[in-house]
Design a protein around this motif. Structure first.
Motif, short mmCIF file in Angstrom:
data_model
loop_
_atom_site.label_atom_id
_atom_site.label_comp_id
_atom_site.label_asym_id
_atom_site.label_seq_id
_atom_site.Cartn_x
_atom_site.Cartn_y
_atom_site.Cartn_z
N VAL A 120 52.19 2.40 101.11
CA VAL A 120 52.24 3.84 100.84
C VAL A 120 50.98 4.51 101.36
O VAL A 120 51.03 5.60 101.95
N ASN A 121 49.82 3.88 101.16
CA ASN A 121 48.57 4.45 101.67
C ASN A 121 48.59 4.53 103.19
O ASN A 121 48.09 5.51 103.78
N ARG A 124 50.98 7.44 104.18
CA ARG A 124 50.37 8.75 103.93
C ARG A 124 49.21 9.00 104.89
O ARG A 124 48.93 10.14 105.25
N ARG A 127 50.80 10.28 107.99
CA ARG A 127 51.27 11.65 107.80
C ARG A 127 50.12 12.65 107.88
O ARG A 127 50.27 13.74 108.44
N SER A 128 48.97 12.29 107.30
CA SER A 128 47.83 13.21 107.30
C SER A 128 47.32 13.49 108.72
O SER A 128 46.65 14.49 108.94
N GLU A 155 58.16 11.96 110.73
CA GLU A 155 58.10 12.38 109.33
C GLU A 155 59.44 12.15 108.64
O GLU A 155 59.50 11.68 107.50
N THR A 159 59.70 9.63 105.25
CA THR A 159 59.93 10.21 103.93
C THR A 159 60.84 9.37 103.04
O THR A 159 60.50 9.10 101.88
N GLU A 162 58.96 6.28 101.66
CA GLU A 162 58.02 6.63 100.60
C GLU A 162 58.74 6.95 99.30
O GLU A 162 58.30 6.54 98.22
N GLU A 163 59.84 7.66 99.40
CA GLU A 163 60.57 8.08 98.20
C GLU A 163 61.22 6.91 97.47
O GLU A 163 61.52 7.02 96.28
N VAL A 168 57.74 10.54 94.30
CA VAL A 168 56.83 11.51 94.90
C VAL A 168 56.79 12.83 94.13
O VAL A 168 55.86 13.62 94.29
N TRP A 223 59.22 0.21 106.98
CA TRP A 223 57.95 0.81 107.38
C TRP A 223 57.33 0.07 108.56
O TRP A 223 56.80 0.69 109.49
#
Length: 252
Positions: A120-121, A124, A127-128, A155, A159, A162-163, A168, A223
């Protein structure tokens, strides 16, 4: 199995929802003279996941089994070691074999939570990096649209992964009254359940772990596929625009 330091780590500060909850100390004292530091007998906790909410301290490593251990203290490049014995609570009548079975499952849960949090890190972190790319290319009009479209597609693929890994929408530890728990929250609840009794895991607990593990592996594989294929595809387009490439961070 557990490492402490006098140097602070960059840790995510959780909102003070539980004012009476005390987190275990992390920093070794360095004042002159005698110092005292309590070890809570736990193995190393999983990597923290910023923005995750739990009813207590969140995911932690399991308690160490009874036995003889070695404490090692290193100061200014010099180390000292002393033995330490952990004794079984005399009220506990569970056999060593059954305690080992419980510990082994708890370590598998801890390792799964570690992998979940790292992924997850990483996600994200990618994404950042997409948002600055979008903003810069939006100023270039038609020229930047192919890269923006590729970022949007990336993206869109990240998503749902991650969900499945974490809820989230949860903005507080009681958010599960409104939203369903996802894998991260389910793993932490399962971890707490295993700690509720000094006994060998039941068949139901072993079955549940397999279900959680299989679901986790499915999302991890998804992922890894995105990181190996879609992120490089975006970078191929980004490279032509002379913009910093998107990197998949370590996640720790």
């Amino acid at each position: 199995m557990r490492h402490y330091s006098s140097k602070p780590k960059n840790k995510f500060e959780r909102p003070p929802e539980w004012p009476d909850l005390e987190r275990p100390p992390e920093l070794l004292p360095t004042a002159a003279g005698m110092n005292r530091f309590p070890w809570n007998l736990r193995y190393e906790s999983p990597t923290e996941l910023p923005g995750a909410f739990y009813a207590g301290n969140g995911p932690q490593g399991p308690y160490a089994l009874p036995g003889t251990y070695t404490l090692k203290l290193t100061v200014a490049g010099k180390s000292q070691t002393v033995p330490l014995e952990i004794k079984l609570d005399p009220r506990v009548k569970t056999s060593s074999a059954d305690l080992q079975k419980l510990f082994d499952l708890q370590m598998k849960v801890r390792d799964d939570i570690e992998e979940l949090h790292v992924k997850v890190n990483q996600l994200r972190g990618v994404r950042s990096q997409l948002e600055p790319i979008r903003k810069r290319l939006e100023e270039e009009g038609e020229k930047g649209k192919p890269v923006i479209a590729a970022c949007d597609e990336l993206e869109k693929k990240m998503t749902p992964v991650e969900e499945e890994l974490i809820q989230v929408k949860m903005k507080s530890s009681e958010g599960n009254l409104r939203y369903p728990n996802m894998l991260d929250e389910q793993y932490d609840s399962f971890r707490a359940t295993l700690e509720s009794a000094d006994a060998a895991p039941t068949e139901a607990e072993l079955t549940l772990f397999k279900q959680l593990h299989d679901r986790l592996e499915k999302q991890v594989a998804a992922w890894k596929g995105i990181a190996a294929t879609d992120v490089p595809a975006v970078n191929d387009l980004v490279r032509k625009e002379n913009i910093s490439l998107v990197e998949v961070p370590a996640g720790k």
